[in-house]
Write a protein that holds these residues in place. Structure first.
Motif, PDB file in Angstrom:
ATOM      1  N   ASN A 183       0.812  -1.215   0.000  1.00  0.00           N
ATOM      2  CA  ASN A 183       0.000   0.000   0.000  1.00  0.00           C
ATOM      3  C   ASN A 183       0.846   1.265   0.000  1.00  0.00           C
ATOM      4  OD1 ASN A 183       0.892  -0.507   2.651  1.00  0.00           O
ATOM      5  ND2 ASN A 183      -0.788   0.669   3.533  1.00  0.00           N
ATOM      6  N   LEU A 184       2.180   1.122   0.026  1.00  0.00           N
ATOM      7  CA  LEU A 184       3.075   2.274   0.006  1.00  0.00           C
ATOM      8  C   LEU A 184       3.893   2.281  -1.288  1.00  0.00           C
ATOM      9  CD1 LEU A 184       4.413   2.255   3.681  1.00  0.00           C
ATOM     10  CD2 LEU A 184       2.502   3.573   2.730  1.00  0.00           C
ATOM     11  N   CYS A 185       4.198   3.469  -1.754  1.00  0.00           N
ATOM     12  CA  CYS A 185       4.927   3.625  -3.021  1.00  0.00           C
ATOM     13  C   CYS A 185       6.304   2.973  -2.940  1.00  0.00           C
ATOM     14  CB  CYS A 185       5.062   5.114  -3.342  1.00  0.00           C
ATOM     15  SG  CYS A 185       6.059   5.464  -4.809  1.00  0.00           S
ATOM     16  N   PRO A 186       6.658   2.125  -3.900  1.00  0.00           N
ATOM     17  CA  PRO A 186       7.979   1.488  -3.889  1.00  0.00           C
ATOM     18  C   PRO A 186       9.112   2.461  -4.184  1.00  0.00           C
ATOM     19  CG  PRO A 186       6.825   0.972  -5.923  1.00  0.00           C
ATOM     20  CD  PRO A 186       5.844   1.697  -5.047  1.00  0.00           C
ATOM     21  N   VAL A 187       8.782   3.633  -4.729  1.00  0.00           N
ATOM     22  CA  VAL A 187       9.818   4.620  -5.066  1.00  0.00           C
ATOM     23  C   VAL A 187      10.154   5.511  -3.883  1.00  0.00           C
ATOM     24  CG1 VAL A 187      10.382   6.593  -6.556  1.00  0.00           C
ATOM     25  CG2 VAL A 187       9.202   4.603  -7.505  1.00  0.00           C
ATOM     26  N   CYS A 188       9.114   6.037  -3.188  1.00  0.00           N
ATOM     27  CA  CYS A 188       9.383   6.982  -2.092  1.00  0.00           C
ATOM     28  C   CYS A 188       8.724   6.604  -0.777  1.00  0.00           C
ATOM     29  CB  CYS A 188       8.960   8.392  -2.507  1.00  0.00           C
ATOM     30  SG  CYS A 188       7.161   8.607  -2.634  1.00  0.00           S
ATOM     31  N   GLY A 189       7.914   5.552  -0.761  1.00  0.00           N
ATOM     32  CA  GLY A 189       7.303   5.101   0.481  1.00  0.00           C
ATOM     33  C   GLY A 189       6.091   5.878   0.926  1.00  0.00           C
ATOM     34  N   SER A 190       5.575   6.751   0.075  1.00  0.00           N
ATOM     35  CA  SER A 190       4.412   7.559   0.440  1.00  0.00           C
ATOM     36  C   SER A 190       3.113   6.814   0.155  1.00  0.00           C
ATOM     37  CB  SER A 190       4.430   8.883  -0.332  1.00  0.00           C
ATOM     38  OG  SER A 190       5.607   9.615  -0.049  1.00  0.00           O
ATOM     39  N   HIS A 191       2.019   7.358   0.693  1.00  0.00           N
ATOM     40  CA  HIS A 191       0.709   6.784   0.423  1.00  0.00           C
ATOM     41  C   HIS A 191       0.226   7.191  -0.964  1.00  0.00           C
ATOM     42  CE1 HIS A 191      -0.277   4.998   4.326  1.00  0.00           C
ATOM     43  NE2 HIS A 191       0.410   6.001   4.862  1.00  0.00           N
ATOM     44  N   SER A 192      -0.774   6.493  -1.437  1.00  0.00           N
ATOM     45  CA  SER A 192      -1.353   6.803  -2.743  1.00  0.00           C
ATOM     46  C   SER A 192      -2.430   7.868  -2.610  1.00  0.00           C
ATOM     47  CB  SER A 192      -1.959   5.535  -3.362  1.00  0.00           C
ATOM     48  OG  SER A 192      -2.990   5.049  -2.521  1.00  0.00           O
ATOM     49  N   VAL A 193      -2.744   8.503  -3.727  1.00  0.00           N
ATOM     50  CA  VAL A 193      -3.901   9.391  -3.824  1.00  0.00           C
ATOM     51  C   VAL A 193      -5.145   8.550  -4.083  1.00  0.00           C
ATOM     52  CG1 VAL A 193      -4.959  11.287  -5.095  1.00  0.00           C
ATOM     53  CG2 VAL A 193      -2.488  11.230  -4.782  1.00  0.00           C
ATOM     54  N   SER A 194      -5.053   7.713  -5.091  1.00  0.00           N
ATOM     55  CA  SER A 194      -6.152   6.854  -5.519  1.00  0.00           C
ATOM     56  C   SER A 194      -5.548   5.741  -6.360  1.00  0.00           C
ATOM     57  CB  SER A 194      -7.173   7.654  -6.346  1.00  0.00           C
ATOM     58  OG  SER A 194      -6.590   8.076  -7.578  1.00  0.00           O
ATOM     59  N   SER A 195      -6.395   4.928  -6.936  1.00  0.00           N
ATOM     60  CA  SER A 195      -5.918   3.911  -7.877  1.00  0.00           C
ATOM     61  C   SER A 195      -6.584   4.149  -9.221  1.00  0.00           C
ATOM     62  CB  SER A 195      -6.224   2.498  -7.371  1.00  0.00           C
ATOM     63  OG  SER A 195      -7.621   2.286  -7.252  1.00  0.00           O
ATOM     64  N   VAL A 196      -5.945   3.665 -10.263  1.00  0.00           N
ATOM     65  CA  VAL A 196      -6.461   3.875 -11.612  1.00  0.00           C
ATOM     66  C   VAL A 196      -6.352   2.580 -12.398  1.00  0.00           C
ATOM     67  CG1 VAL A 196      -4.199   4.798 -12.306  1.00  0.00           C
ATOM     68  CG2 VAL A 196      -6.203   5.238 -13.728  1.00  0.00           C
ATOM     69  N   VAL A 197      -7.431   2.212 -13.068  1.00  0.00           N
ATOM     70  CA  VAL A 197      -7.417   1.071 -13.985  1.00  0.00           C
ATOM     71  C   VAL A 197      -7.106   1.624 -15.359  1.00  0.00           C
ATOM     72  CG1 VAL A 197      -8.723  -0.835 -14.979  1.00  0.00           C
ATOM     73  CG2 VAL A 197      -9.066  -0.207 -12.581  1.00  0.00           C
ATOM     74  N   ARG A 198      -5.941   1.279 -15.875  1.00  0.00           N
ATOM     75  CA  ARG A 198      -5.459   1.891 -17.105  1.00  0.00           C
ATOM     76  C   ARG A 198      -5.881   1.089 -18.335  1.00  0.00           C
ATOM     77  NH1 ARG A 198      -2.901   6.340 -16.914  1.00  0.00           N
ATOM     78  NH2 ARG A 198      -2.066   7.100 -14.929  1.00  0.00           N
ATOM     79  N   ILE A 199      -5.776   1.741 -19.474  1.00  0.00           N
ATOM     80  CA  ILE A 199      -6.120   1.127 -20.749  1.00  0.00           C
ATOM     81  C   ILE A 199      -4.903   1.181 -21.659  1.00  0.00           C
ATOM     82  CG2 ILE A 199      -8.587   1.622 -20.626  1.00  0.00           C
ATOM     83  CD1 ILE A 199      -8.098   4.073 -22.397  1.00  0.00           C
ATOM     84  N   GLY A 200      -4.873   0.271 -22.626  1.00  0.00           N
ATOM     85  CA  GLY A 200      -3.825   0.298 -23.633  1.00  0.00           C
ATOM     86  C   GLY A 200      -2.672  -0.641 -23.361  1.00  0.00           C
ATOM     87  N   GLY A 205      -6.473  -2.932 -18.365  1.00  0.00           N
ATOM     88  CA  GLY A 205      -7.226  -3.615 -17.330  1.00  0.00           C
ATOM     89  C   GLY A 205      -6.505  -3.786 -16.021  1.00  0.00           C
ATOM     90  N   LEU A 206      -5.298  -3.266 -15.893  1.00  0.00           N
ATOM     91  CA  LEU A 206      -4.528  -3.418 -14.661  1.00  0.00           C
ATOM     92  C   LEU A 206      -4.716  -2.204 -13.759  1.00  0.00           C
ATOM     93  CD1 LEU A 206      -1.157  -4.819 -16.056  1.00  0.00           C
ATOM     94  CD2 LEU A 206      -3.112  -6.094 -15.165  1.00  0.00           C
ATOM     95  N   ARG A 207      -4.729  -2.468 -12.456  1.00  0.00           N
ATOM     96  CA  ARG A 207      -4.877  -1.395 -11.489  1.00  0.00           C
ATOM     97  C   ARG A 207      -3.515  -0.951 -10.977  1.00  0.00           C
ATOM     98  NH1 ARG A 207      -7.866  -1.788  -5.635  1.00  0.00           N
ATOM     99  NH2 ARG A 207      -6.356  -3.492  -5.367  1.00  0.00           N
ATOM    100  N   TYR A 208      -3.339   0.370 -10.932  1.00  0.00           N
ATOM    101  CA  TYR A 208      -2.125   0.960 -10.385  1.00  0.00           C
ATOM    102  C   TYR A 208      -2.502   1.974  -9.309  1.00  0.00           C
ATOM    103  CZ  TYR A 208       0.446  -0.990 -14.341  1.00  0.00           C
ATOM    104  OH  TYR A 208       1.011  -1.852 -15.251  1.00  0.00           O
ATOM    105  N   LEU A 209      -1.758   1.961  -8.212  1.00  0.00           N
ATOM    106  CA  LEU A 209      -1.894   2.988  -7.204  1.00  0.00           C
ATOM    107  C   LEU A 209      -1.000   4.159  -7.592  1.00  0.00           C
ATOM    108  CD1 LEU A 209      -3.254   0.655  -5.704  1.00  0.00           C
ATOM    109  CD2 LEU A 209      -2.122   1.431  -3.607  1.00  0.00           C
ATOM    110  N   HIS A 210      -1.509   5.378  -7.407  1.00  0.00           N
ATOM    111  CA  HIS A 210      -0.790   6.586  -7.830  1.00  0.00           C
ATOM    112  C   HIS A 210      -0.251   7.320  -6.603  1.00  0.00           C
ATOM    113  CE1 HIS A 210       0.011   9.865 -10.767  1.00  0.00           C
ATOM    114  NE2 HIS A 210      -0.077  10.619  -9.681  1.00  0.00           N
ATOM    115  N   CYS A 211       1.063   7.531  -6.563  1.00  0.00           N
ATOM    116  CA  CYS A 211       1.714   8.133  -5.408  1.00  0.00           C
ATOM    117  C   CYS A 211       1.403   9.621  -5.278  1.00  0.00           C
ATOM    118  CB  CYS A 211       3.224   7.934  -5.501  1.00  0.00           C
ATOM    119  SG  CYS A 211       4.125   8.658  -4.106  1.00  0.00           S
TER     120      CYS A 211
END
Length: 304
Positions: A183-200, A205-211
């Protein structure tokens, strides 16, 4: 358009084909500004969304004009990867040089477009001592809203985002390990804003958490809580009407929720802008007894 929803077993089987980490694109703040301007049309929070759009454009201009930032030493990056530690964690880096100048520059850029009350609130960024700005920044990075000036937090957060996004853009995905805490960003360890299901392409169809800090995104399997990994009783809520671009994904185990942004319903949807534009959904989730697991620095909620 059809989106394939991969189940946990299928995700692991296809792991080699999944882009686990998405580092921030060059136009991350410009794309956000454009989306905010689009969402502001006819919105009850239109004036505020336009203010944040101007702030995001100022972030992009500063990001484009600034010099390359200095990454940690290669040995440090390798050590962080070996031990599954975020290489750009604020605790390890400290506040970046020049961050206060960035905050004051952003404040001066958006100040003329604000009403008198807004200008008065942002004057503190320009007039307060460096120590006060540093204290506010550290509280924001720690997620401590006690004593945080919510009126200036968007400016302070935007300045920190600009510096950390610049750093993250210089990394290579291979330099970053999967996080020990998903649940924490692998780059900086911060929390996410939200998650996004991306296209293309491979991300479809994959979900990503946005730092919220460095604008990186990391893959987290759908159909489970992004906060506690629970897979039972996950529910989705949305506002009536519209295309249901934004949903609130709730967990009965940890009693938290996180917004889920569906790009298949709107390819221009942004994990920060669309989260900000659906404040009503946050209010409804709060009434339902759920606590938000993410944080949007453009709009800090003070303590109850």
């Amino acid at each position: 358009m059809t989106t394939t929803l991969l189940q946990p077993g299928e995700i692991e089987a296809a792991a080699g084909d999944i882009p686990e980490l998405r580092l921030p694109p060059a136009d991350v703040f410009l794309s956000r500004a454009r989306r905010l301007e689009q969402l502001a049309e006819g919105h009850t929070l239109g004036d505020y969304l336009r203010f944040v759009a101007r702030l995001a454009r100022a972030q992009q201009e500063y990001l484009d004009a600034g010099p390359a930032a200095e990454l940690p030493a290669p040995e440090r990056l390798a050590q962080c990867r070996e031990h599954q530690m975020p290489p750009l964690a604020p605790a390890g880096l400290g506040l970046p040089d020049g961050w206060r100048d960035t905050a004051r520059h952003l404040a001066r850029t958006v100040l003329p477009s604000l009403p008198a009350t807004g200008q008065a609130a942002l004057e503190s960024v320009l007039e307060k001592q460096d120590a006060w700005l540093d204290a506010q920044a550290l509280q924001l990075l720690d997620g401590n809203v006690q004593g945080l000036d919510a009126a200036v937090a968007p400016i302070i957060g935007a300045a920190l985002q600009t510096h950390w996004t610049r750093l993250a853009r210089q990394l290579e995905p291979a330099q970053v390990a999967r996080p020990e805490h998903p649940n924490l960003c692998p780059v900086c360890g911060s929390h996410s804003v939200s998650s996004v299901v991306r296209i293309g392409s491979a991300e479809n169809g994959l979900r990503y958490l946005h730092c919220t800090l460095c604008s990186s995104e990391w893959h987290v399997v759908r159909a489970k809580c992004s906060n506690c990994d629970n897979t039972r009783g996950i529910a989705h809520y949305h506002l009536e009407g519209g295309k249901q671009v934004v949903q609130a994904e709730s967990c009965p185990e940890c009693q938290t929720y996180l917004k889920l942004i569906q790009q298949e319903k709107d390819p221009f949807a942004d994990p920060v802008a669309d989260d900000l534009a659906t404040l009503t959904l946050d209010l409804l989730m709060d009434e339902a007894g759920f606590t938000r697991s993410g944080i949007n620095w453009y709009l800090i909620h003070g303590p109850a």
